[in-house]
Design an enzyme around this catalytic site. Sequence first.
Site, mmCIF file in Angstrom:
data_model
loop_
_atom_site.group_PDB
_atom_site.id
_atom_site.type_symbol
_atom_site.label_atom_id
_atom_site.label_comp_id
_atom_site.label_asym_id
_atom_site.label_seq_id
_atom_site.Cartn_x
_atom_site.Cartn_y
_atom_site.Cartn_z
ATOM 1 N N GLU A 238 -0.046 7.443 -8.978
ATOM 2 C CA GLU A 238 -0.201 6.466 -7.891
ATOM 3 C C GLU A 238 0.955 5.473 -7.876
ATOM 4 O O GLU A 238 1.485 5.114 -6.830
ATOM 5 C CB GLU A 238 -1.523 5.715 -8.079
ATOM 6 N N ASP B 279 -2.604 -4.933 -0.975
ATOM 7 C CA ASP B 279 -3.723 -5.723 -1.471
ATOM 8 C C ASP B 279 -3.443 -7.100 -2.083
ATOM 9 O O ASP B 279 -3.739 -8.123 -1.495
ATOM 10 C CB ASP B 279 -4.505 -4.896 -2.495
#
Length: 826
Positions: free
Chosen positions: A796, A563
Amino acid sequence: MTADKFARKRIIGKHKDPDSVDSHEPKRLLPKHKKDSSAYKGRFITLSCVTVLAILLVGYFLYQERLKNAVNTPLNSPRIIEDDTSSSKVTPERFWGSYRPHTYFGLKTRSKNSPVVGLMWLQQFTGRMPPPIRHWCNQDDKIQGYGWVAHDGVNFGVQEINEDNFKLNTSFVKRMGGKHGGDWTAKVIVTPKVKLSKLASPTYVSLMFYMALDGQGKVDTEMVKNRVSGINGYSEELGNFKISFPKVSTKGAKYNHLVTHTTKLDKLKDVMMETIKIEAWDKARTMPYFILGGRSVPRDSGGPNYIVHQVTAQLPLEMEVIFESGSVEDRKETLSGESYDETLSQHLVEFDNKFSDLFQHRQNGYNNSMVDFAKFAMSNMIGGIGYFYGSSLVQSKYNKEPVEYWKAPLYTAVPSRPFFPRGFLWDEGFHNLLIREWDESISKDILFHWIDLLNSEGWIPREQILGVEARARVPSEFVVQQNVNANPPTFFLPLQKIITNMIKSNTDSDRKILKALYPRLKAWFHWYNSTQVGTQRSVYRWRGRDPNTNKQLNPLTLTSGLDDFPRSSHPTDDERHVDLRCWMALASGVMADIARALNADWEEYRATNQMLTDNKLLDELHWSKEGQQYSDYGYHADKVKLEQPKITLQPGQRPPQQQPDKIRVVITDPKYQFVNSFGYVSLFPFLLKIVNPTSPKLFTIMNNIKNPNMLWTDYGLRSLSRNARLYKRFNTQHDPPYWRGAIWINMNYLALSALNHYSYTTGPYQNLAKSIYIDLRNNLVNNLYRQYIKSGYIWENYDDKTGEGRGTHPFTGWSSLVVLIMAEKY
Ligand SMILES: *[C@@H]1O[C@H](CO)[C@@H](O)[C@H](O)[C@H]1NC(C)=O
Ligand SMILES: *[C@@H]1O[C@H](CO)[C@@H](O)[C@H](O)[C@H]1NC(C)=O
Ligand SMILES: *[C@@H]1O[C@H](CO)[C@@H](O)[C@H](O)[C@H]1NC(C)=O
């Protein structure tokens, strides 16, 4: 290409009607016209002009239709997964499963309108109104930890859920038999954390176990006095079945129920909440005690389709739910009580044996506690596999509004049960590196489901939001998938191994699969190789960057998966993205292998692979001499910052109540140059083993990896160099850094795989690779383990300063690759 053929066929088909009603066929008229008068001639010319125009218009219209429809037209090539592949006839052993990963505990079948079962619970007498009810995994529940401690993807699973005052142990065991995927039993054990004697007041918990239908089938209750003792039902794929709720052994347990009808499968908890009533438990307890509303089935609804069985008791509490298929004729005994415990223990033993044979963690020096951690990581990858049915919302530039993809099933693992409980294209390639080690047949089934989602253009939407339960979790602006957008083709990582195995085994069924797989992979490869190219030969560029934003410090590249990793500050068509080039190198290599095995045209793939792995060309296009690193290239300004825009007020004007958002200010002029932000993107030629083992650049890369001012930390490799300009910077006023420093496990896995490779490949830097490999592996494994013990979760990503878990949790998607890292399987 097959896709074109298909589209053309459809156009010809449609073309027929306007043609046949049109009587002015120019061909037949043409010879006539010579003899005719000029008046006729004129009329004829007008007429034929009109005809030609009409044909052109119809043609144009059909062409436009074709362009519009391409995005949601399936690729015209045989599917790999046939309609009945997942059925109880063909794969009974995987028919039932914990395929609702977004729930704490839920089961369903691999069919499109499967009945669903699941668990909700609440603690009574806490004084909280309304009582918090657990159902869908939710980080706001602040549960101290939960997940599968063992799960084999086929026969059974055991999960622990760690609440503040008590623990739940939820398990299920399947037993094959009959024609509809057999029986299963689920068991929930709730134990208080503090010894009873020490508690001022005992803990009371309600367990609510439900079954709900998804638009087909029939269910109704079996009652004993006022207690729901079971459910009798029927569905298309299950035939007749029966669910039993035996009485629990805890003294003084109370039973309640809800029997109703709802069409809101995604709102089962809300529907239940609306019926909750308050009652007195006994004379001594005046606090409200919550019970379900009983039977309330609207008369015209066609009968109940949602039944909840509620048991409330003081802890400890054990509940069994027994599902029995009507088609099992020779059932010797019910799977409950001792028989359940024995069957589960057998499965647990088999699981442990298979796990230690496969991964040999103990031989690698890990103690029991660490092996349990590895089992937890793998079980959650396997236990996180879901089955979804529905369609994505997609759009191409030819569609004014988003359109529905065709409805299709998807069997897939998910990155995170509470936060990303659905399929993600690039995650899935990483997931299947682990899944295929455990059970290659599951992995093939998953990947082939995905590959069957190819549309006529050769595109697969990168996020799969299928069915009402999945859509309920995604903000609407993220639902629509654009067909210009790619995502890393990571499937080629596990496919490389799977295809090699299939070529080696060379069985009829494998050859058949390879033959179906190849044209699909070919279409997929060519989609990338045509739509994601740059402006020069052998150069690639991610689409989907916004060149017009003034809010983002560096325009996002969501399509790359990384991203906010810094790319060129001013997106243009002339950008070159080094990571995509390396993904294409990997893909072309696998394509050459599969094509060659099938005697198909493989030379062009090999040539592409050679071009993309050619270090000289790679260095010309992507090596930054100034930065001493592989880099993206583009129109780029190094110095940018976010600033509050100054507001000039007119006389008498009041300042706005809210400060406007910060905007980007470009300090130095952009120019074409290498983007020298050292981090994961710069590592790609190394990560995918493209750098020649003798290249001095390999030495430079490894030194930069090992440098604590760059990527090295005690917990793994950080995503962006500590001395990069955008290290840990917010991308907008509101968007915290994501791939700008944090440690991500998928990339660290690739780094270890590469280091391992370079340590075994003859060259001058073998020892250096080996020593970095050992240190990096220890750092990663120890930190993931430590954080798991401390927090109860796998995360994560991990903080590069403290090693602490960050972001979504549990995140047992690619972070579970730690299992392979511990086993040194790359
Ligand atoms: C959960 O319960 C089952 C028995 O139903 C047992 O075999 C298993 O060991 C328990 N697991 C944990 C982690 O408590
Ligand atoms: C197992 O090994 C880990 C890592 O070395 C250590 O932290 C832990 O205390 C050990 N556990 C046991 C039970 O020995
Ligand atoms: C991929 O595209 C490049 C052009 O960018 C071309 O040279 C190459 O032949 C293509 N590869 C294949 C296998 O079609």
